[in-house]
Design a protein around this motif. Structure first.
Motif, short mmCIF file in Angstrom:
data_model
loop_
_atom_site.label_atom_id
_atom_site.label_comp_id
_atom_site.label_asym_id
_atom_site.label_seq_id
_atom_site.Cartn_x
_atom_site.Cartn_y
_atom_site.Cartn_z
N GLN A 81 9.24 -1.52 10.15
CA GLN A 81 10.55 -1.39 10.81
C GLN A 81 11.34 -0.21 10.23
O GLN A 81 11.03 0.28 9.16
CB GLN A 81 11.35 -2.68 10.59
CG GLN A 81 10.66 -3.95 11.08
CD GLN A 81 10.42 -3.90 12.57
OE1 GLN A 81 11.33 -3.66 13.35
NE2 GLN A 81 9.16 -4.09 12.96
N GLU B 218 -4.58 8.04 -3.28
CA GLU B 218 -4.23 8.60 -1.97
C GLU B 218 -5.40 9.33 -1.33
O GLU B 218 -5.43 9.52 -0.11
CB GLU B 218 -3.01 9.51 -2.10
CG GLU B 218 -1.74 8.72 -2.43
CD GLU B 218 -0.59 9.57 -2.94
OE1 GLU B 218 0.49 9.01 -3.13
OE2 GLU B 218 -0.77 10.78 -3.16
N ARG C 23 2.59 14.73 1.88
CA ARG C 23 2.55 15.01 0.43
C ARG C 23 1.59 16.15 0.12
O ARG C 23 0.47 16.17 0.59
CB ARG C 23 2.13 13.75 -0.33
CG ARG C 23 3.20 12.67 -0.22
CD ARG C 23 2.83 11.41 -0.98
NE ARG C 23 3.90 10.41 -0.81
CZ ARG C 23 3.82 9.16 -1.22
NH1 ARG C 23 2.76 8.74 -1.84
NH2 ARG C 23 4.82 8.34 -1.02
N ILE D 270 0.84 -1.20 0.00
CA ILE D 270 0.00 0.00 0.00
C ILE D 270 0.88 1.26 0.00
O ILE D 270 2.10 1.18 0.14
CB ILE D 270 -1.01 0.00 1.18
CG1 ILE D 270 -0.27 -0.05 2.54
CG2 ILE D 270 -1.98 -1.17 1.04
CD1 ILE D 270 -1.22 0.11 3.74
N GLU D 271 0.26 2.43 -0.12
CA GLU D 271 1.00 3.69 -0.23
C GLU D 271 1.92 3.89 0.98
O GLU D 271 1.55 3.65 2.12
CB GLU D 271 0.13 4.96 -0.29
CG GLU D 271 -1.28 4.90 -0.77
CD GLU D 271 -1.45 4.20 -2.07
OE1 GLU D 271 -1.88 3.04 -1.99
OE2 GLU D 271 -1.19 4.76 -3.13
N ARG E 58 3.26 8.08 6.73
CA ARG E 58 4.36 8.32 5.79
C ARG E 58 3.93 9.13 4.58
O ARG E 58 4.78 9.76 3.93
CB ARG E 58 4.98 6.99 5.34
CG ARG E 58 5.73 6.32 6.48
CD ARG E 58 6.54 5.15 5.97
NE ARG E 58 7.04 4.32 7.06
CZ ARG E 58 7.44 3.07 6.92
NH1 ARG E 58 7.40 2.49 5.74
NH2 ARG E 58 7.87 2.39 7.97
N1 LIG Z 1 11.26 1.89 6.82
C1 LIG Z 1 10.92 3.19 6.83
N2 LIG Z 1 10.81 3.87 7.98
C2 LIG Z 1 10.45 5.15 7.98
N3 LIG Z 1 10.19 5.89 6.90
C3 LIG Z 1 10.28 5.27 5.72
C4 LIG Z 1 10.64 3.89 5.59
N4 LIG Z 1 10.63 3.54 4.30
C5 LIG Z 1 10.27 4.65 3.61
N5 LIG Z 1 10.06 5.70 4.45
C6 LIG Z 1 9.61 7.04 4.09
O1 LIG Z 1 8.21 6.96 3.86
C7 LIG Z 1 7.83 7.76 2.76
C8 LIG Z 1 7.15 6.89 1.72
O2 LIG Z 1 8.10 6.00 1.15
P1 LIG Z 1 8.02 5.60 -0.40
O3 LIG Z 1 7.75 6.79 -1.23
O4 LIG Z 1 9.21 4.76 -0.71
O5 LIG Z 1 6.73 4.67 -0.35
P2 LIG Z 1 5.96 3.99 -1.58
O6 LIG Z 1 5.61 2.63 -1.12
O7 LIG Z 1 6.75 4.12 -2.81
O8 LIG Z 1 4.66 4.90 -1.64
P3 LIG Z 1 3.62 5.09 -2.88
O9 LIG Z 1 2.80 3.85 -2.94
O10 LIG Z 1 2.78 6.23 -2.51
O11 LIG Z 1 4.46 5.32 -4.11
C9 LIG Z 1 9.09 8.44 2.27
O12 LIG Z 1 9.16 9.72 2.85
C10 LIG Z 1 10.20 7.54 2.80
O13 LIG Z 1 11.39 8.26 3.01
#
Ligand SMILES: Nc1ncnc2c1ncn2[C@@H]1O[C@H](COP(=O)(O)OP(=O)(O)OP(=O)(O)O)[C@@H](O)[C@H]1O
Ligand SMILES: [Mg+2]
Length: 204
Positions: A188, A156, A149, A11-12, A145
């Protein structure tokens, strides 16, 4: 096709985009040629379809239209990028793929999984990812997280219940296909998530 096809799902905000390069580097370090790509998108035409979908207002695009556009983008992506790379024996690391259609358009939107499966077969035939990393975290972690945005796309903007249904389908797929789909605890810290990913990659 002799190449390796790896997908990253979840998920996002679970960290797919954050970890896609980490996965790519793992295989580059083994001397493989690696393509990093994403869905919807990955080719100029598929990226245009991505923009159409993500910018569409809820009442501008039907659920079925959304599903078919996802597969239209996927057909372009497979034809122009994924299949040719795999035929050359290269590695493709893709941020989301067909599991996302079952999770979002099936679970989230409530479309019939059999309809989705028919599109899957029409568009990709027997091709399946060799390995899928499912980054999984509770909805609160996801919400936190993505909270910062400044623009929220079509997905979203959805409510918590929507993501609950999406996550549930992802977990069902992982339970049904444990050989292909590896579950990673994405709640984690980043280093722990990468260690868990590395442990899965080391085994293939
Ligand atoms: N393990 C983690 N712990 C804390 N923050 C994290 C972790 N992994 C990613 N983030 C942060 O969370 C946010 C979302 O991460 P990311 O954009 O990689 O997610 P995504 O799965 O690609 O989301 P989307 O589905 O919306 O594209 C970013 O700001 C990233 O720096
Ligand atoms: Mg992302």
């Amino acid at each position: 096709m002799t190449g390796r096809f790896i997908t990253i799902e979840g998920i996002e905000g679970v960290g797919k985009s954050t970890n896609v390069d980490f996965v790519a580097e793992h295989f580059r370090a083994r001397g493989e040629t690696v393509h990093v790509t994403r869905e919807p998108g990955g080719t100029p035409m598929a990226e245009r379809i991505r923009d159409l979908i993500l910018a569409a207002g809820r009442d501008e695009l039907s659920d079925l239209g959304e599903l078919v556009l996802m597969f239209a983008a996927r057909a372009e992506h497979l034809e122009s990028l994924i299949r040719p790379a795999l035929e050359r024996g290269e590695t493709v690391v893709c941020d989301r793929f067909t599991d996302a259609s079952f999770a979002y358009q099936g679970g989230g939107r409530g479309l019939d999984p059999e309809v989705i499966d028919r599109l899957r077969i029409a568009v990709q035939g027997p091709l399946q990812p060799h390995l899928t990393l499912l980054l999984d975290a509770p909805l609160e972690v996801s919400a936190e997280r993505i909270a910062g945005r400044d623009w929220q796309d079509r997905f979203e903007q959805e409510k918590t219940e929507f993501f609950g249904r999406v996550r549930a389908v992802y977990l069902e797929i992982a339970a049904r296909e444990p050989d292909r789909v590896k579950l990673i605890d994405a709640s984690q810290p980043p280093e722990s998530v990468q260690a868990a990913i590395k442990a899965k990659l080391d085994r293939i």
